[in-house]
Design an enzyme around this catalytic site. Structure first.
Site, mmCIF file in Angstrom:
data_model
loop_
_atom_site.group_PDB
_atom_site.id
_atom_site.type_symbol
_atom_site.label_atom_id
_atom_site.label_comp_id
_atom_site.label_asym_id
_atom_site.label_seq_id
_atom_site.Cartn_x
_atom_site.Cartn_y
_atom_site.Cartn_z
ATOM 1 N N TYR A 58 0.860 -1.179 0.000
ATOM 2 C CA TYR A 58 0.000 0.000 0.000
ATOM 3 C C TYR A 58 0.899 1.232 0.000
ATOM 4 O O TYR A 58 1.444 1.637 1.016
ATOM 5 C CB TYR A 58 -0.902 0.035 1.223
ATOM 6 C CG TYR A 58 -1.984 -1.018 1.272
ATOM 7 C CD1 TYR A 58 -2.306 -1.776 0.149
ATOM 8 C CD2 TYR A 58 -2.694 -1.261 2.437
ATOM 9 C CE1 TYR A 58 -3.304 -2.737 0.193
ATOM 10 C CE2 TYR A 58 -3.697 -2.210 2.499
ATOM 11 C CZ TYR A 58 -3.998 -2.954 1.380
ATOM 12 O OH TYR A 58 -4.980 -3.908 1.444
ATOM 13 N N PRO A 208 -16.481 -3.972 0.667
ATOM 14 C CA PRO A 208 -17.727 -4.204 1.411
ATOM 15 C C PRO A 208 -18.898 -3.347 0.938
ATOM 16 O O PRO A 208 -20.043 -3.630 1.276
ATOM 17 C CB PRO A 208 -17.338 -3.844 2.846
ATOM 18 C CG PRO A 208 -16.246 -2.834 2.690
ATOM 19 C CD PRO A 208 -15.461 -3.296 1.493
ATOM 20 N N GLY A 210 -19.301 -2.693 -2.423
ATOM 21 C CA GLY A 210 -19.331 -2.908 -3.862
ATOM 22 C C GLY A 210 -17.979 -2.623 -4.477
ATOM 23 O O GLY A 210 -17.061 -2.107 -3.827
ATOM 24 N N PRO A 214 -14.905 1.373 -11.818
ATOM 25 C CA PRO A 214 -16.020 2.043 -12.493
ATOM 26 C C PRO A 214 -16.956 1.043 -13.162
ATOM 27 O O PRO A 214 -16.551 -0.047 -13.544
ATOM 28 C CB PRO A 214 -15.319 2.933 -13.533
ATOM 29 C CG PRO A 214 -13.919 3.089 -13.045
ATOM 30 C CD PRO A 214 -13.586 1.809 -12.324
#
Length: 286
Positions: A58, A208, A210, A214
């Site tokens: 990350y 969580p 969705g 895009p």
């Protein structure tokens, strides 16, 4: 509703914090607002969070450094969980790092950057590659088990795995948690969730609310979610997270954010109990 779960060698609240949104756009580079990112991390502890999920990739190298700067020395009850199996290149592409030697090196790097000699759990993120370069899950699990035996990790987690892969892993070693994509609008991973529930394994859904991509379904865009949110005077995001907590007793949430206000909104979900009527309406989406 139980408000805690056992995660390897720690007892954690059902809502923790995911550090993926702390780096810059695309999970790449420094945060847009470093002061706010550090404030978010410190506020997590103020609000009783004792489970932080992160990864060396990350940033890369950004989320762990922020966590260390903000929170070290860590509270003794804090569960620090990371993941291995991928890396980033200079352009920010996600690259597989699946060989046992890669897994070991990246666990060691997580320990170094976080300033600890032990992690609560490390998730092995399976990254599918072509047959020529595929690494057997058996070999990966053996290396992860060796790291556990050495005391560097308390538990082995799995991420982005099928039921078949989970069953194979369980036939060889104990599994501390599973991280797969799951939400109100994408319940295709139900078999893995149910298998985890049967085995008493915490299930940690990513995406969580969705997909982050895009043109893919988003929980907060669904009409029934907006209706329930309006009726309950809560946000659509809170509806989606509260539904997950109600969906299964073994669900642990790690919603991420780079905003203190949003963090507080996410953690308030712990006190939200959706009614049977709410759940029935929401479940029609499946």
């Amino acid at each position: 509703m139980n408000d805690t779960q056992q995660l390897a060698d720690r007892t954690v609240r059902r809502i923790g914090f995911g550090a993926m949104q702390l780096p810059g756009a695309g999970v790449l580079g420094p945060p847009k607002d470093r002061h706010e990112a550090l404030a978010v991390l410190r506020r997590t502890l103020d609000l009783g969070v004792n489970h932080i999920d992160t990864a060396q990739f990350y940033g890369p190298n950004v989320a762990n450094e922020l966590i260390r700067e903000a929170l070290y020395p860590y509270p003794p009850d804090l569960a620090l969980v990371s993941k291995v199996g991928a890396r980033r290149n200079g352009a920010g592409a996600w690259l597989p790092a699946q060989a046992p030697s890669d897994l070991r090196a990246d666990v060691e790097e997580n320990l170094r950057s976080l300033g600890v000699d032990h992690l609560t759990a490390v998730n092995l993120r399976r990254h599918e590659v072509d047959d020529k370069h595929d690494v057997p899950l058996e070999d990966q699990l053996a290396e992860m088990a060796a790291l556990r035996d050495e005391g560097k990790i308390a538990g082995i987690g799995l991420s982005t795995v099928t039921v078949e892969q989970l069953d194979f892993a369980l036939s060889t070693t104990a599994i501390a948690c599973v991280q797969n994509a799951f939400s109100l609008v994408d319940q295709s991973d139900t078999p893995v969730l149910e298998r985890c529930l049967a085995e008493g394994i915490p299930y940690v859904p990513y995406f969580p609310l969705g997909s982050a991509f895009p043109h893919m379904p988003k929980v907060m865009e669904q009409a029934v979610v907006k209706e329930v949110a309006s009726e309950r005077a809560i946000s659509p995001a809170q509806v989606g997270l509260a539904w997950l907590l109600a969906r299964s007793a073994n669900v642990l949430l790690i919603p991420g954010t780079s905003s203190v206000a949003h963090l507080e909104e996410n953690l308030a979900v712990e006190a939200i109990v959706l009614s049977p009527a709410d759940l029935s309406r929401l479940n029609e989406l499946s």
